[in-house]
Design a protein around this motif. Structure first.
Motif, short mmCIF file in Angstrom:
data_model
loop_
_atom_site.label_atom_id
_atom_site.label_comp_id
_atom_site.label_asym_id
_atom_site.label_seq_id
_atom_site.Cartn_x
_atom_site.Cartn_y
_atom_site.Cartn_z
N VAL A 1 -3.63 -11.01 7.88
CA VAL A 1 -3.11 -9.64 7.92
C VAL A 1 -4.22 -8.71 8.40
O VAL A 1 -5.33 -8.75 7.87
N PRO A 2 -3.94 -7.88 9.40
CA PRO A 2 -4.99 -6.99 9.91
C PRO A 2 -5.37 -5.91 8.90
O PRO A 2 -4.62 -5.60 7.98
N LEU A 3 -6.54 -5.34 9.11
CA LEU A 3 -7.01 -4.22 8.30
C LEU A 3 -6.41 -2.93 8.85
O LEU A 3 -6.40 -2.71 10.06
N TYR A 4 -5.89 -2.09 7.96
CA TYR A 4 -5.36 -0.79 8.34
C TYR A 4 -5.87 0.23 7.35
O TYR A 4 -6.08 -0.07 6.18
N GLU A 5 -5.99 1.45 7.80
CA GLU A 5 -6.44 2.52 6.94
C GLU A 5 -5.27 3.44 6.60
O GLU A 5 -4.57 3.92 7.50
N TYR A 6 -5.06 3.68 5.31
CA TYR A 6 -4.00 4.57 4.85
C TYR A 6 -4.36 6.01 5.19
O TYR A 6 -5.45 6.47 4.90
N GLN A 7 -3.43 6.71 5.84
CA GLN A 7 -3.68 8.10 6.22
C GLN A 7 -2.84 9.10 5.44
O GLN A 7 -3.12 10.29 5.48
N GLY A 8 -1.81 8.64 4.76
CA GLY A 8 -0.97 9.54 3.99
C GLY A 8 0.50 9.19 4.13
O GLY A 8 0.87 8.35 4.94
N GLU A 9 1.30 9.86 3.32
CA GLU A 9 2.75 9.64 3.33
C GLU A 9 3.40 10.48 4.43
O GLU A 9 3.01 11.62 4.66
N LEU B 1 -2.58 -8.11 -11.52
CA LEU B 1 -1.51 -7.95 -10.54
C LEU B 1 -0.93 -6.54 -10.60
O LEU B 1 -0.63 -5.94 -9.56
N GLN B 2 -0.79 -5.99 -11.79
CA GLN B 2 -0.31 -4.61 -11.93
C GLN B 2 -1.28 -3.63 -11.28
O GLN B 2 -0.86 -2.69 -10.59
N ASP B 3 -2.56 -3.84 -11.46
CA ASP B 3 -3.57 -2.98 -10.82
C ASP B 3 -3.46 -3.06 -9.30
O ASP B 3 -3.55 -2.03 -8.61
N PHE B 4 -3.27 -4.27 -8.78
CA PHE B 4 -3.12 -4.44 -7.34
C PHE B 4 -1.91 -3.66 -6.83
O PHE B 4 -2.01 -2.93 -5.83
N ILE B 5 -0.78 -3.78 -7.50
CA ILE B 5 0.43 -3.07 -7.09
C ILE B 5 0.19 -1.57 -7.08
O ILE B 5 0.58 -0.87 -6.14
N GLN B 6 -0.46 -1.05 -8.11
CA GLN B 6 -0.66 0.39 -8.21
C GLN B 6 -1.59 0.94 -7.12
O GLN B 6 -1.57 2.13 -6.84
N GLN B 7 -2.35 0.08 -6.48
CA GLN B 7 -3.23 0.50 -5.38
C GLN B 7 -2.52 0.51 -4.03
O GLN B 7 -3.05 1.04 -3.06
N GLN B 8 -1.32 -0.07 -3.95
CA GLN B 8 -0.63 -0.19 -2.67
C GLN B 8 0.23 1.04 -2.38
O GLN B 8 0.81 1.62 -3.27
N HIS B 9 0.30 1.40 -1.11
CA HIS B 9 1.09 2.55 -0.67
C HIS B 9 2.39 2.11 0.00
O HIS B 9 3.21 2.96 0.35
#
Length: 186
Positions: A135-143, A12-20
């Motif tokens: 939940v739809p798929l989205y691509e992270y583009q940046g902050e 679960l910690q690994d999952f959190i660290q992958q989220q933006h």
């Protein structure tokens, strides 16, 4: 299917660290529920039972007042990639401000972010995972840098003035005690 955990496992910690992106939810006893998206690399796992995030200046300060009133908080992470997973952290939140004794110790976990006004710390009571297949798929583009640039442009005095005008009370009129200490006879 939903699954509950008493703490944050390594997976679960690994999952959190992958989220933006994460979402926070709080509510007063009477009034509006507050649900806010958060980002800008502000979330930290302190241990398997404790997490915290930098709370940067925003248009309101609902979370702070709600936590002062009752402490109830949920934080949600949601995968927008192939793994359809939703993770909720349920617990008791606490507001930590620069004037508080343990502020320096907590700030060691975070980068300097312009506009930081407080830290929200959550003591986890339970953790839940559930499917995110809808939940739809989205691509992270940046902050986005808009909030950081806005805070830098405001400067220390401008931020203090903004907090005075916009962050002292919630939209329901609850006090946030952002600039003034909480009364001891509440």
């Amino acid at each position: 299917m939903a699954k509950f955990y008493p703490e944050l496992t390594e997976e679960l910690q690994d999952f959190i660290q992958q989220q933006h992106l994460f979402f926070t939810a709080t509510a007063p006893h009477q009034g509006r529920i507050n649900l806010s998206p958060k980002g800008i690399d502000t979330f930290r796992i302190l241990d398997a039972h404790t997490v915290a995030y930098l709370d940067v200046t925003g248009s309101g300060n609902e979370t702070s007042a709600h936590l002062i009133e009752n402490g109830r908080m949920t934080i949600m992470f949601c995968s927008f990639t192939e793994k359809p997973w939703i993770l909720r952290l349920y617990g008791t939140g606490q507001v930590v401000r620069p004037r508080d004794a343990h502020w320096p110790r907590l700030m060691e976990h975070f980068p300097t972010v312009p506009g930081t006004r407080q830290i929200i710390q959550l003591t986890i009571e339970s953790v839940q995972t559930s499917c995110g297949m809808g939940v739809p798929l989205y691509e992270y583009q940046g902050e986005r840098q808009s909030l950081i640039h806005w805070a830098e442009k405001k400067g220390t005095e401008g931020l203090h003035q903004y907090w005075t005008e916009k962050n002292q009370r919630t939209i329901d009129g609850l006090p946030t005690y952002l600039l003034d200490p909480e009364p001891t006879d509440k």
